[in-house]
Design a protein around this motif. Structure first.
Motif, mmCIF file in Angstrom:
data_model
loop_
_atom_site.group_PDB
_atom_site.id
_atom_site.type_symbol
_atom_site.label_atom_id
_atom_site.label_comp_id
_atom_site.label_asym_id
_atom_site.label_seq_id
_atom_site.Cartn_x
_atom_site.Cartn_y
_atom_site.Cartn_z
ATOM 1 N N ASP A 1 66.480 50.830 59.225
ATOM 2 C CA ASP A 1 65.801 49.642 58.711
ATOM 3 C C ASP A 1 65.149 48.858 59.853
ATOM 4 O O ASP A 1 65.824 48.449 60.790
ATOM 5 C CB ASP A 1 66.812 48.759 57.972
ATOM 6 C CG ASP A 1 66.154 47.649 57.197
ATOM 7 O OD1 ASP A 1 65.043 47.229 57.558
ATOM 8 O OD2 ASP A 1 66.746 47.204 56.203
ATOM 9 N N PRO A 2 63.842 48.608 59.784
ATOM 10 C CA PRO A 2 63.178 47.843 60.847
ATOM 11 C C PRO A 2 63.664 46.387 60.915
ATOM 12 O O PRO A 2 63.669 45.793 61.999
ATOM 13 C CB PRO A 2 61.698 47.916 60.488
ATOM 14 C CG PRO A 2 61.623 48.381 59.084
ATOM 15 C CD PRO A 2 62.898 49.082 58.777
ATOM 16 N N ASN A 3 64.080 45.828 59.779
ATOM 17 C CA ASN A 3 64.607 44.454 59.802
ATOM 18 C C ASN A 3 65.909 44.377 60.591
ATOM 19 O O ASN A 3 66.182 43.379 61.251
ATOM 20 C CB ASN A 3 64.840 43.942 58.378
ATOM 21 C CG ASN A 3 63.567 43.621 57.666
ATOM 22 O OD1 ASN A 3 62.568 43.248 58.281
ATOM 23 N ND2 ASN A 3 63.567 43.780 56.356
ATOM 24 N N TYR A 4 66.697 45.439 60.529
ATOM 25 C CA TYR A 4 67.943 45.480 61.289
ATOM 26 C C TYR A 4 67.652 45.455 62.793
ATOM 27 O O TYR A 4 68.271 44.701 63.544
ATOM 28 C CB TYR A 4 68.757 46.720 60.923
ATOM 29 C CG TYR A 4 69.955 46.934 61.806
ATOM 30 C CD1 TYR A 4 71.084 46.132 61.683
ATOM 31 C CD2 TYR A 4 69.965 47.934 62.773
ATOM 32 C CE1 TYR A 4 72.187 46.315 62.488
ATOM 33 C CE2 TYR A 4 71.053 48.126 63.581
ATOM 34 C CZ TYR A 4 72.165 47.315 63.448
ATOM 35 O OH TYR A 4 73.252 47.502 64.256
ATOM 36 N N HIS A 5 66.694 46.250 63.218
ATOM 37 C CA HIS A 5 66.337 46.283 64.635
ATOM 38 C C HIS A 5 65.755 44.948 65.097
ATOM 39 O O HIS A 5 66.033 44.492 66.206
ATOM 40 C CB HIS A 5 65.355 47.430 64.911
ATOM 41 C CG HIS A 5 65.980 48.774 64.714
ATOM 42 N ND1 HIS A 5 66.894 49.299 65.589
ATOM 43 C CD2 HIS A 5 65.838 49.686 63.725
ATOM 44 C CE1 HIS A 5 67.285 50.481 65.165
ATOM 45 N NE2 HIS A 5 66.658 50.740 64.017
ATOM 46 N N GLU A 6 64.970 44.321 64.230
ATOM 47 C CA GLU A 6 64.433 43.003 64.575
ATOM 48 C C GLU A 6 65.550 41.980 64.678
ATOM 49 O O GLU A 6 65.569 41.161 65.607
ATOM 50 C CB GLU A 6 63.412 42.557 63.535
ATOM 51 C CG GLU A 6 62.818 41.197 63.845
ATOM 52 C CD GLU A 6 61.868 40.703 62.788
ATOM 53 O OE1 GLU A 6 61.432 39.547 62.921
ATOM 54 O OE2 GLU A 6 61.567 41.435 61.830
ATOM 55 N N LEU A 7 66.490 42.016 63.740
ATOM 56 C CA LEU A 7 67.620 41.080 63.766
ATOM 57 C C LEU A 7 68.423 41.234 65.045
ATOM 58 O O LEU A 7 68.738 40.246 65.715
ATOM 59 C CB LEU A 7 68.525 41.299 62.550
ATOM 60 C CG LEU A 7 69.814 40.475 62.508
ATOM 61 C CD1 LEU A 7 69.498 38.995 62.399
ATOM 62 C CD2 LEU A 7 70.688 40.925 61.357
ATOM 63 N N VAL A 8 68.730 42.455 65.415
ATOM 64 C CA VAL A 8 69.514 42.703 66.637
ATOM 65 C C VAL A 8 68.748 42.218 67.867
ATOM 66 O O VAL A 8 69.315 41.544 68.736
ATOM 67 C CB VAL A 8 69.870 44.199 66.760
ATOM 68 C CG1 VAL A 8 70.452 44.510 68.124
ATOM 69 C CG2 VAL A 8 70.838 44.606 65.664
ATOM 70 N N ARG A 9 67.459 42.527 67.923
ATOM 71 C CA ARG A 9 66.641 42.137 69.083
ATOM 72 C C ARG A 9 66.532 40.615 69.205
ATOM 73 O O ARG A 9 66.787 40.045 70.268
ATOM 74 C CB ARG A 9 65.253 42.760 68.963
ATOM 75 C CG ARG A 9 64.333 42.463 70.127
ATOM 76 C CD ARG A 9 62.940 43.047 69.912
ATOM 77 N NE ARG A 9 62.318 42.599 68.668
ATOM 78 C CZ ARG A 9 61.705 41.428 68.505
ATOM 79 N NH1 ARG A 9 61.669 40.564 69.499
ATOM 80 N NH2 ARG A 9 61.164 41.112 67.353
ATOM 81 N N VAL A 10 66.176 39.957 68.109
ATOM 82 C CA VAL A 10 65.959 38.510 68.147
ATOM 83 C C VAL A 10 67.262 37.762 68.398
ATOM 84 O O VAL A 10 67.310 36.847 69.221
ATOM 85 C CB VAL A 10 65.297 38.042 66.828
ATOM 86 C CG1 VAL A 10 65.283 36.533 66.715
ATOM 87 C CG2 VAL A 10 63.892 38.597 66.718
#
Length: 102
Positions: free
Chosen positions: A12-21
């Motif tokens: 999930d791209p939202n998961y990667h964004e959440l972890v990064r941010v």
């Protein structure tokens, strides 16, 4: 079943964004807290005379407001994190849950 869920989550791209941010924001706040706290400790270690200097004609020294600043700063950055977590991070988490459970 759990492996399938984990694979959906990892893709999930939202998961990667959440972890990064969240990681970047957490490290930034950690850096600010370390700077303020260790700055205060270094001030105590190397400039005791400044902290012992009285403010005006009273009995309060600069050490009291400096120590109070560290405490207030800690509360403020905790509030900043909670505010952002309740808005951006929770929205991303809900989007991830919707996509993964579908």
């Amino acid at each position: 079943m759990q492996d399938d869920l984990v694979q959906k989550l990892k893709s999930d791209p939202n998961y990667h964004e959440l972890v990064r941010v969240r990681s970047r924001f957490g490290w930034a706040l950690t850096g600010m807290m370390l700077l303020v706290y260790y700055g205060y400790i270094l001030l105590i270690a190397f400039d005791k005379e400044f902290l012992a200097t009285r403010i005006g004609d009273g009995v309060m020294t600069w050490g009291m407001p400096a120590g109070l600043f560290v405490i207030v700063f800690t509360v403020l950055i905790t509030g900043v994190y909670v505010r952002r977590a309740n808005k951006q991070f929770d929205d991303l988490t809900q989007a991830i849950q919707k996509r993964v459970q579908a």
